[in-house]
Scaffold this motif. Structure first.
Motif, short mmCIF file in Angstrom:
data_model
loop_
_atom_site.label_atom_id
_atom_site.label_comp_id
_atom_site.label_asym_id
_atom_site.label_seq_id
_atom_site.Cartn_x
_atom_site.Cartn_y
_atom_site.Cartn_z
N LEU A 10 -42.19 -34.67 12.96
CA LEU A 10 -42.53 -35.48 14.12
C LEU A 10 -44.03 -35.47 14.41
CD1 LEU A 10 -39.59 -34.59 16.54
CD2 LEU A 10 -39.86 -36.62 15.11
N THR A 11 -44.81 -34.73 13.63
CA THR A 11 -46.26 -34.72 13.78
C THR A 11 -46.85 -35.86 12.96
OG1 THR A 11 -46.28 -32.32 14.07
CG2 THR A 11 -48.36 -33.38 13.48
N LEU A 12 -47.50 -36.81 13.64
CA LEU A 12 -47.98 -38.02 12.98
C LEU A 12 -49.41 -37.86 12.50
CD1 LEU A 12 -46.55 -40.72 15.42
CD2 LEU A 12 -45.43 -39.58 13.51
N ASP A 13 -49.77 -38.69 11.54
CA ASP A 13 -51.13 -38.72 11.02
C ASP A 13 -52.11 -39.04 12.15
OD1 ASP A 13 -53.26 -39.10 8.95
OD2 ASP A 13 -53.13 -41.15 9.70
N PRO A 14 -53.18 -38.23 12.33
CA PRO A 14 -54.12 -38.45 13.44
C PRO A 14 -54.75 -39.85 13.45
CG PRO A 14 -54.47 -36.29 12.48
CD PRO A 14 -53.51 -37.00 11.58
N GLU A 15 -55.05 -40.41 12.27
CA GLU A 15 -55.64 -41.74 12.24
C GLU A 15 -54.66 -42.80 12.74
OE1 GLU A 15 -57.31 -42.81 8.52
OE2 GLU A 15 -58.71 -41.12 8.45
N THR A 16 -53.40 -42.62 12.41
CA THR A 16 -52.37 -43.55 12.88
C THR A 16 -52.23 -43.47 14.39
OG1 THR A 16 -51.16 -43.35 10.80
CG2 THR A 16 -49.94 -44.21 12.68
N VAL A 17 -52.23 -42.24 14.91
CA VAL A 17 -52.13 -42.05 16.36
C VAL A 17 -53.34 -42.64 17.06
CG1 VAL A 17 -52.02 -40.33 18.21
CG2 VAL A 17 -50.72 -39.98 16.09
N GLN A 182 -41.32 -48.77 9.95
CA GLN A 182 -40.12 -48.17 9.37
C GLN A 182 -40.48 -46.92 8.55
OE1 GLN A 182 -38.23 -51.35 7.18
NE2 GLN A 182 -37.18 -52.13 9.00
N ALA A 183 -41.59 -46.98 7.82
CA ALA A 183 -42.01 -45.82 7.03
C ALA A 183 -42.34 -44.64 7.92
CB ALA A 183 -43.22 -46.20 6.18
N LEU A 184 -42.91 -44.91 9.08
CA LEU A 184 -43.24 -43.84 10.02
C LEU A 184 -41.98 -43.14 10.51
CD1 LEU A 184 -45.91 -44.21 12.80
CD2 LEU A 184 -43.69 -43.21 13.34
N VAL A 185 -40.95 -43.93 10.82
CA VAL A 185 -39.69 -43.36 11.31
C VAL A 185 -38.99 -42.59 10.20
CG1 VAL A 185 -37.41 -43.94 12.24
CG2 VAL A 185 -39.45 -45.11 13.11
N GLU A 186 -38.99 -43.16 8.99
CA GLU A 186 -38.36 -42.47 7.86
C GLU A 186 -39.04 -41.13 7.59
OE1 GLU A 186 -38.53 -45.20 4.64
OE2 GLU A 186 -37.05 -46.58 5.51
N ALA A 187 -40.38 -41.10 7.66
CA ALA A 187 -41.11 -39.86 7.41
C ALA A 187 -40.78 -38.80 8.46
CB ALA A 187 -42.61 -40.14 7.41
N ALA A 188 -40.38 -39.24 9.65
CA ALA A 188 -40.00 -38.31 10.71
C ALA A 188 -38.57 -37.81 10.54
CB ALA A 188 -40.18 -38.97 12.07
N GLY A 189 -37.85 -38.35 9.56
CA GLY A 189 -36.49 -37.91 9.32
C GLY A 189 -35.48 -38.40 10.34
N ILE A 190 -35.77 -39.54 10.96
CA ILE A 190 -34.90 -40.09 12.00
C ILE A 190 -34.15 -41.28 11.43
CG2 ILE A 190 -34.80 -41.14 14.29
CD1 ILE A 190 -37.46 -39.71 14.89
N ALA A 191 -32.84 -41.33 11.65
CA ALA A 191 -32.02 -42.46 11.22
C ALA A 191 -31.94 -43.47 12.37
CB ALA A 191 -30.63 -41.99 10.83
N PRO A 192 -32.57 -44.63 12.24
CA PRO A 192 -32.57 -45.59 13.33
C PRO A 192 -31.26 -46.35 13.45
CG PRO A 192 -33.73 -46.51 11.47
CD PRO A 192 -33.35 -45.11 11.08
N VAL A 193 -31.09 -46.99 14.59
CA VAL A 193 -29.96 -47.89 14.81
C VAL A 193 -30.21 -49.17 14.03
CG1 VAL A 193 -28.84 -49.34 16.56
CG2 VAL A 193 -29.44 -46.96 17.09
N ARG A 194 -29.17 -49.75 13.46
CA ARG A 194 -29.28 -51.03 12.76
C ARG A 194 -28.48 -52.07 13.52
NH1 ARG A 194 -33.66 -50.59 9.52
NH2 ARG A 194 -33.63 -48.59 8.41
N ASP A 195 -29.16 -53.03 14.13
CA ASP A 195 -28.50 -54.08 14.91
C ASP A 195 -27.89 -55.10 13.95
OD1 ASP A 195 -27.74 -56.17 16.54
OD2 ASP A 195 -29.57 -56.18 17.73
N PRO A 196 -26.57 -55.27 13.95
CA PRO A 196 -25.94 -56.20 13.00
C PRO A 196 -26.37 -57.65 13.19
CG PRO A 196 -24.35 -55.40 14.61
CD PRO A 196 -25.57 -54.58 14.80
N SER A 197 -26.84 -58.01 14.39
CA SER A 197 -27.25 -59.39 14.61
C SER A 197 -28.48 -59.75 13.79
CB SER A 197 -27.54 -59.63 16.10
OG SER A 197 -28.70 -58.95 16.53
N ASN A 198 -29.25 -58.74 13.35
CA ASN A 198 -30.43 -59.02 12.53
C ASN A 198 -30.07 -59.56 11.15
OD1 ASN A 198 -32.25 -58.19 14.50
ND2 ASN A 198 -32.24 -56.08 13.82
N GLN A 199 -28.83 -59.38 10.73
CA GLN A 199 -28.38 -59.92 9.44
C GLN A 199 -27.30 -60.98 9.61
OE1 GLN A 199 -28.75 -56.26 9.61
NE2 GLN A 199 -30.79 -56.75 8.85
N ASP A 200 -27.03 -61.38 10.84
CA ASP A 200 -25.96 -62.33 11.11
C ASP A 200 -26.49 -63.76 10.98
OD1 ASP A 200 -23.94 -63.94 12.15
OD2 ASP A 200 -23.33 -62.45 13.63
#
Length: 332
Positions: A10-17, A182-200
């Motif tokens: 959960l510690t992010l890259d300082p330049e990104t922050v 998305q890469a930032l969230v993946e690097a944090a090891g968090i599984a996000p919610v996937r809204d099915p309407s985004n593929q509907d």
């Protein structure tokens, strides 16, 4: 190699922050502190990235809310997922529940409900409400509206900041790509919610998103740049509209007159829309109205004729436009 701990992930890259901090301060002018930064967090990858970035950039000055529109049974658990992450980050979190009206466009109704709930939630709690709209959203909206033949205002990128109730709605991620978030969230090891309407495919945005994914010659960053350029053009037109309105519109009792001489069509159209809204407001009617039929009325006035729209009648007399409330229709 030793696995990273949860806190390390959960510690992010300082330049990104620092990039995120800069983008927020460009919109707020001051760092959140005594006035917290409110976050709209759905649990999707973009909003989770917003949560992580805000926590890193402004620790102790962030609050969050998740809207449950009452449309899917999974929404309650998704809000609980966000709440658990907020608890881990020591961020206050609220779930805002509401019901989308059954009639009308479903996604427009959900959007209206979401902003109404967020505006009420922020009152006395946050000076700003940040949403996770990003660069790909801008590109998708641009194509959706271009497909419908939208003008400059419709094609312009969404505003980076605008009032919402007593707070200021800000969109600090408009220059960030979906992939980077998305890469930032993946690097944090968090599984996000996937809204099915985004593929509907029933929804316009889902179809446009699929089109962009398959069309390499429609890069989202360039489409977003075009939309930002049109946002600048829209601001210039709004400035010109305000100047011409002050110089050309005159209220004389119940009649509003407007001199359109020498103006390009786009400014005549904008002043016409403003005149209709002004007459309606002067008679206690809502200034918000559907502009369907505005172009035919403009053509009638340009030709020296008369027309009615939204309970307002417009006439051309000696090259001057005259507007007043239309008389009530006679019943037979």
């Amino acid at each position: 190699m030793q696995a990273r701990s949860a806190s390390d992930r959960l510690t992010l890259d300082p330049e990104t922050v620092e990039r995120f901090r800069h983008d927020v301060l460009a919109l707020t002018g001051v760092a959140p502190g005594a006035q917290p930064l409110g976050l709209a967090v759905s649990g999707g990858p973009d909003s989770l990235a917003l949560l992580l970035l805000a926590h890193a950039a402004f620790p102790g000055a962030v609050v969050a809310a998740t809207v449950d529109h009452g449309l899917r049974p999974e929404a309650a658990e998704e809000a609980a997922l966000v709440r658990r992450l907020c608890n881990q980050l020591d961020i206050h979190h609220d779930t805002l529940a509401g019901t989308v009206p059954a009639e009308g466009n479903l996604q427009q109704g959900a959007r209206a409900l979401r902003y109404a709930l967020l505006a009420d939630w922020a009152r006395g709690r946050a000076g700003w409400i940040a949403t996770a709209h990003q660069q790909d959203d801008v590109a998708e909206t641009f194509l959706m509206r271009a497909r419908r033949g939208a003008g400059v205002g419709g094609l312009a990128a969404m505003a980076a900041a605008r009032p919402l109730g007593e707070a200021l709605l800000i969109r600090p991620l408009l220059g960030w790509s979906r992939a980077a978030l998305q890469a930032l969230v993946e690097a944090a090891g968090i599984a996000p919610v996937r809204d099915p309407s985004n593929q509907d495919p029933r929804f316009d945005r889902a179809r446009i998103r699929a089109l962009l994914a398959d069309a390499g010659d429609l890069p989202p960053d360039r489409l977003a740049a075009a939309a930002r350029n049109l946002r600048d053009a829209e601001a210039a037109l709004a400035w010109a509209e305000a100047r011409e309105w002050a110089a050309r519109a005159v209220q004389e009792g119940d009649v509003l007159t407007l001199d359109p001489a020498g103006l390009p069509r786009e400014l005549r159209r904008r002043l016409l829309e403003r005149a209709v809204a002004a007459v309606r407001a002067a008679h206690g009617l809502s200034p918000d109205w559907r502009e369907t039929g505005l172009d035919p009325l403009l053509a009638q006035l340009d030709a020296g004729g008369t027309g009615t729209i939204a309970e307002v009648i417009g006439r051309t007399k000696a090259a001057i436009w005259r507007f007043e409330l239309a008389p009530p229709r006679r019943s037979h």
